[in-house]
Write an enzyme that holds these catalytic residues in place. Structure first.
Site, PDB file in Angstrom:
ATOM      1  N   CYS A  51      42.680  80.839  46.224  1.00 18.43           N
ATOM      2  CA  CYS A  51      42.175  80.579  47.341  1.00 18.43           C
ATOM      3  C   CYS A  51      42.624  81.776  47.929  1.00 18.43           C
ATOM      4  O   CYS A  51      41.539  82.068  49.239  1.00 18.43           O
ATOM      5  CB  CYS A  51      41.506  79.293  48.603  1.00 18.43           C
ATOM      6  SG  CYS A  51      42.698  78.274  49.145  1.00 18.43           S
ATOM      7  N   CYS A 103      36.581  72.712  46.401  1.00 12.46           N
ATOM      8  CA  CYS A 103      35.275  72.598  46.725  1.00 12.46           C
ATOM      9  C   CYS A 103      33.954  71.925  45.696  1.00 12.46           C
ATOM     10  O   CYS A 103      35.050  72.741  44.088  1.00 12.46           O
ATOM     11  CB  CYS A 103      34.575  73.378  46.828  1.00 12.46           C
ATOM     12  SG  CYS A 103      36.063  74.260  48.917  1.00 12.46           S
ATOM     13  N   CYS A 157      34.267  84.183  50.341  1.00 15.97           N
ATOM     14  CA  CYS A 157      33.586  82.062  50.942  1.00 15.97           C
ATOM     15  C   CYS A 157      35.440  81.562  51.113  1.00 15.97           C
ATOM     16  O   CYS A 157      35.416  81.363  52.344  1.00 15.97           O
ATOM     17  CB  CYS A 157      32.748  81.798  49.439  1.00 15.97           C
ATOM     18  SG  CYS A 157      32.567  80.385  49.692  1.00 15.97           S
ATOM     19  N   CYS A 158      36.042  81.824  50.308  1.00 19.30           N
ATOM     20  CA  CYS A 158      36.887  81.451  50.380  1.00 19.30           C
ATOM     21  C   CYS A 158      38.183  81.613  51.594  1.00 19.30           C
ATOM     22  O   CYS A 158      38.701  80.798  52.783  1.00 19.30           O
ATOM     23  CB  CYS A 158      38.197  81.552  49.394  1.00 19.30           C
ATOM     24  SG  CYS A 158      38.374  80.484  48.301  1.00 19.30           S
ATOM     25  N   CYS A 195      33.228  75.162  43.141  1.00 14.45           N
ATOM     26  CA  CYS A 195      34.475  76.150  42.157  1.00 14.45           C
ATOM     27  C   CYS A 195      35.581  74.970  41.053  1.00 14.45           C
ATOM     28  O   CYS A 195      36.467  75.374  40.777  1.00 14.45           O
ATOM     29  CB  CYS A 195      35.399  77.020  43.799  1.00 14.45           C
ATOM     30  SG  CYS A 195      33.865  77.598  44.278  1.00 14.45           S
TER      31      CYS A 195
HETATM   32  S1  SF4 Z   1      36.196  76.922  46.430  1.00 18.02           S
HETATM   33 FE1  SF4 Z   1      34.579  77.890  46.224  1.00 18.02          FE
HETATM   34  S2  SF4 Z   1      33.335  77.255  47.658  1.00 18.02           S
HETATM   35 FE2  SF4 Z   1      35.079  76.767  48.307  1.00 18.02          FE
HETATM   36  S3  SF4 Z   1      35.803  78.064  49.458  1.00 18.02           S
HETATM   37 FE3  SF4 Z   1      36.523  78.793  47.486  1.00 18.02          FE
HETATM   38  S4  SF4 Z   1      34.472  80.135  47.010  1.00 18.02           S
HETATM   39 FE4  SF4 Z   1      33.752  78.483  48.554  1.00 18.02          FE
END
Ligand code: SF4
Length: 249
Positions: A241, A215, A134-135, A218
């Site tokens: 991240c 985010c 996701c990051c 998280c």
């Molecule tokens: S901090 Fe969480 S929601 Fe944001 S990009 Fe990374 S995993 Fe995804």
């Protein structure tokens, strides 16, 4: 040229580039090693990296300090803001307020590629299944693209944030870029003092216990005695991240 020779030539080119970058960082440390804060920023923006440097800002808990310094040096400096589409509404409103208050005109809001998001995170829950992926989708890849035109970037990382950041140098390199951490030696008290002295507004979530703000899914509040970044990816081993892990090449 054969594929093997091609690959060899590319590898040699990367090694030469890396060696040149390391030599540049060593020279910069020699020249600017004692500077920090606004002095270092001014040298980097006005002389060393003219038109080839950007600030990357999360508009988070401590971001106002660097943004204020930049506004006094070059209000049109490119400021890259990564809107992952998972941020708190408070962060977006704080960003708009700070931009207006400081007169910043170089803001570049970047977002993850919509097609990639559809393909890789159709239901928006990738953060729960695979936070690293996701990051990469929402942060690292968009940032890599945005940084491609620059030689150097500025971050707000500091030693007191966490054990993992306790030994960070002020000047380092990251893939193809020089990376400057002008506030790396600043502590929380110095940041608070600077914000008070210059009448800078706080991120609205700080008074609610969010000391490092990323985010929404998280980030949690930080308890007394915890590291500033303890609320990021709480409960899993992840602490960064990826944008600071040498992936920006
Ligand atoms: S901090 Fe969480 S929601 Fe944001 S990009 Fe990374 S995993 Fe995804």
């Amino acid at each position: 040229m054969s594929a093997v020779l091609n690959e060899q030539a590319e590898t040699e080119e990367v090694s030469i580039d890396r060696a040149a970058l390391e030599a540049r960082v060593a020279a910069l440390r020699e020249q600017f090693g004692e500077l920090d804060g606004e002095e270092l920023l001014r040298s980097a923006i006005d002389s060393e990296f003219i038109d080839h440097i950007a600030l990357v800002s999360s508009f988070g808990a401590e971001s106002a300090v660097l943004l204020h310094m930049v506004s006094r040096i070059r209000p049109d400096l490119p400021v890259i803001f990564l809107d992952t589409r998972k941020l708190f509404g408070e962060t977006l409103r704080y960003r708009d307020d700070l931009i207006a208050k400081l007169g910043l005109t170089g803001i570049r809001t970047i977002r993850p590629d919509e097609e990639e998001v559809k393909k890789e995170d159709g239901n928006g829950l990738l953060w729960a299944r695979e936070p690293d992926a996701c990051c990469a989708l929402r942060k690292t890849r968009p940032l890599n693209k945005a940084l491609a035109e620059f030689d150097a970037w500025i971050t707000g990382r500091k030693h007191f944030h966490s054990e993992g950041r306790a030994a960070l140098p002020t000047i380092e390199h990251d893939g193809k870029h020089v990376k400057l951490n002008p506030l790396v030696k600043w502590n929380a008290e110095k940041i608070r003092g600077y914000m008070k002295e210059h009448d800078l507004p706080h991120h609205p979530l700080v008074e609610d216990g969010f000391l490092s703000i990323g985010c929404m899914p998280c980030t949690r509040r930080v308890e007394a005695g915890e590291d500033v970044r303890a609320g990021r990816w709480s409960g899993i081993a992840k602490t960064e991240c990826g944008i600071h892990l040498g992936e920006n090449i």
